[in-house]
Motif scaffolding. Sequence first.
Motif, PDB file in Angstrom:
ATOM      1  N   TRP A   1       1.047  -1.313  -0.163  1.00 36.71           N
ATOM      2  CA  TRP A   1      -0.051  -0.124  -0.043  1.00 36.71           C
ATOM      3  C   TRP A   1       0.800   1.313  -0.118  1.00 36.71           C
ATOM      4  O   TRP A   1       0.410   2.278  -0.586  1.00 36.71           O
ATOM      5  N   PHE A   2       2.068   1.178   0.713  1.00 34.01           N
ATOM      6  CA  PHE A   2       2.935   2.386   0.842  1.00 34.01           C
ATOM      7  C   PHE A   2       3.493   2.550  -0.505  1.00 34.01           C
ATOM      8  O   PHE A   2       3.645   3.902  -1.109  1.00 34.01           O
ATOM      9  N   TRP A   3       3.785   1.636  -1.338  1.00 32.81           N
ATOM     10  CA  TRP A   3       4.114   1.722  -2.751  1.00 32.81           C
ATOM     11  C   TRP A   3       3.088   2.374  -3.595  1.00 32.81           C
ATOM     12  O   TRP A   3       3.427   3.403  -4.423  1.00 32.81           O
ATOM     13  N   LYS A   4       1.855   2.286  -3.506  1.00 33.30           N
ATOM     14  CA  LYS A   4       0.821   2.662  -4.125  1.00 33.30           C
ATOM     15  C   LYS A   4       0.600   4.120  -3.735  1.00 33.30           C
ATOM     16  O   LYS A   4       0.193   5.054  -4.653  1.00 33.30           O
ATOM     17  N   ILE A   5       0.807   4.531  -2.478  1.00 35.00           N
ATOM     18  CA  ILE A   5       0.626   5.874  -1.842  1.00 35.00           C
ATOM     19  C   ILE A   5       1.684   6.769  -2.549  1.00 35.00           C
ATOM     20  O   ILE A   5       1.506   7.826  -2.968  1.00 35.00           O
ATOM     21  N   ILE A   6       2.942   6.103  -2.858  1.00 37.65           N
ATOM     22  CA  ILE A   6       4.114   6.956  -3.143  1.00 37.65           C
ATOM     23  C   ILE A   6       3.823   7.337  -4.878  1.00 37.65           C
ATOM     24  O   ILE A   6       4.174   8.321  -5.247  1.00 37.65           O
ATOM     25  N   LYS A   7       3.310   6.095  -5.395  1.00 38.01           N
ATOM     26  CA  LYS A   7       3.112   6.437  -6.815  1.00 38.01           C
ATOM     27  C   LYS A   7       1.813   7.694  -7.152  1.00 38.01           C
ATOM     28  O   LYS A   7       1.675   8.310  -7.816  1.00 38.01           O
ATOM     29  N   GLY A   8       0.652   7.372  -6.137  1.00 32.85           N
ATOM     30  CA  GLY A   8      -0.374   8.210  -6.261  1.00 32.85           C
ATOM     31  C   GLY A   8       0.051   9.942  -5.813  1.00 32.85           C
ATOM     32  O   GLY A   8      -0.446  10.737  -6.598  1.00 32.85           O
ATOM     33  N   LEU A   9       0.965   9.739  -4.947  1.00 31.58           N
ATOM     34  CA  LEU A   9       1.441  11.188  -4.584  1.00 31.58           C
ATOM     35  C   LEU A   9       2.111  11.746  -5.595  1.00 31.58           C
ATOM     36  O   LEU A   9       2.170  12.986  -5.873  1.00 31.58           O
ATOM     37  N   THR A  10       3.217  10.967  -6.246  1.00 32.23           N
ATOM     38  CA  THR A  10       3.929  11.446  -7.074  1.00 32.23           C
ATOM     39  C   THR A  10       3.200  12.003  -8.487  1.00 32.23           C
ATOM     40  O   THR A  10       3.191  13.073  -9.027  1.00 32.23           O
ATOM     41  N   LYS A  11       2.062  11.360  -8.734  1.00 26.51           N
ATOM     42  CA  LYS A  11       1.177  11.615  -9.798  1.00 26.51           C
ATOM     43  C   LYS A  11       0.539  12.819  -9.667  1.00 26.51           C
ATOM     44  O   LYS A  11       0.390  13.756 -10.559  1.00 26.51           O
ATOM     45  N   ALA A  12      -0.067  12.832  -8.308  1.00 23.33           N
ATOM     46  CA  ALA A  12      -0.867  14.105  -7.716  1.00 23.33           C
ATOM     47  C   ALA A  12       0.011  15.362  -7.934  1.00 23.33           C
ATOM     48  O   ALA A  12      -0.354  16.535  -8.475  1.00 23.33           O
ATOM     49  N   ILE A  13       1.238  15.347  -7.574  1.00 20.44           N
ATOM     50  CA  ILE A  13       2.244  16.306  -7.416  1.00 20.44           C
ATOM     51  C   ILE A  13       2.589  16.956  -8.549  1.00 20.44           C
ATOM     52  O   ILE A  13       2.460  18.036  -9.270  1.00 20.44           O
ATOM     53  N   ALA A  14       2.690  15.793  -9.833  1.00 16.34           N
ATOM     54  CA  ALA A  14       3.148  16.293 -11.055  1.00 16.34           C
ATOM     55  C   ALA A  14       2.078  16.755 -11.771  1.00 16.34           C
ATOM     56  O   ALA A  14       2.195  17.840 -12.504  1.00 16.34           O
TER      57      ALA A  14
END
Length: 280
Positions: free
Chosen positions: A259-272
């Motif tokens: 889930w943490f990996w998914k959080i990192i991917k989602g946050l990175t996408k949102a920031i971008a």
Amino acid sequence: MVRASRETLMALGSYHNQAKVLVGNYLFADPFIPFTSILGGIFACKMVYDLTHMISNFYFKSYANLNKLQQVDWNNRGLSTVHAIFITYMSLYFVFWSDLFSNQLNGIITFRSSPLSTFVLGISVGYFVADLGMIFWMYPSLGGMEYVIHHSLSGIAVAYSMFSGEGQFYTYMVLISEITTPEINMRWYLDTVGLKKSIAYLFNGMVIFIIWLVARVLLFAYFFYHVYKYYNQIIQMHLFGMLLVTLVPSALALMNLIWFWKIIKGLTKAIAKSRGKTFV
């Protein structure tokens, strides 16, 4: 008039004393603690669910626009948020502030328990029972198989610790990770009311990343270090309890990392996506 008031006060005092005796002799009596706490937890879940519905319907205009399924999910998340706040506070108290698991006390830490620590775990078991019931009832709308596995493993481990009195320190250490639940629920609330592109949604995502890192990654690393350090005490537990202290947290830790990996991917996408855009 004065005499009547005094008699009333005396009567209230008598009822208060009787209530204290009732609580002391039954509610917190060792044989009854697991059952009263579980039933109390289920009852509290029903009460919080209904209160969430009533308060949301009165104060949030967007709540009335949701469909029936979304309202059930909304109320259920309000319930899980209240449980998370309660169990996180109590877990932090027992792990870091209470003398129950302090190194100053003699005795094996894996066999320490108290009426209060057992009662609090029972409340949490009641929550897991109630929430699992809702998940099965609405399956898969309130969560897929990963939620069933997570709640089942957590509920079994907490129930065993409550009934046996074994490993309560480690149970409370794992339950601290519930601190991430309110932020996860807030993410769903913001998305549901159409604020997915707001600054609040992005900020909440950053908070989720930080708290998840601390409570579900670093804390679990410390958990396994503590298990290794006191392994000589853990092997004195019953086999089932020893497996719950080692295997269940391992499974939860693996799920937390996924889930943490998914959080990192989602946050990175949102920031971008947020770069060069104006938030509402």
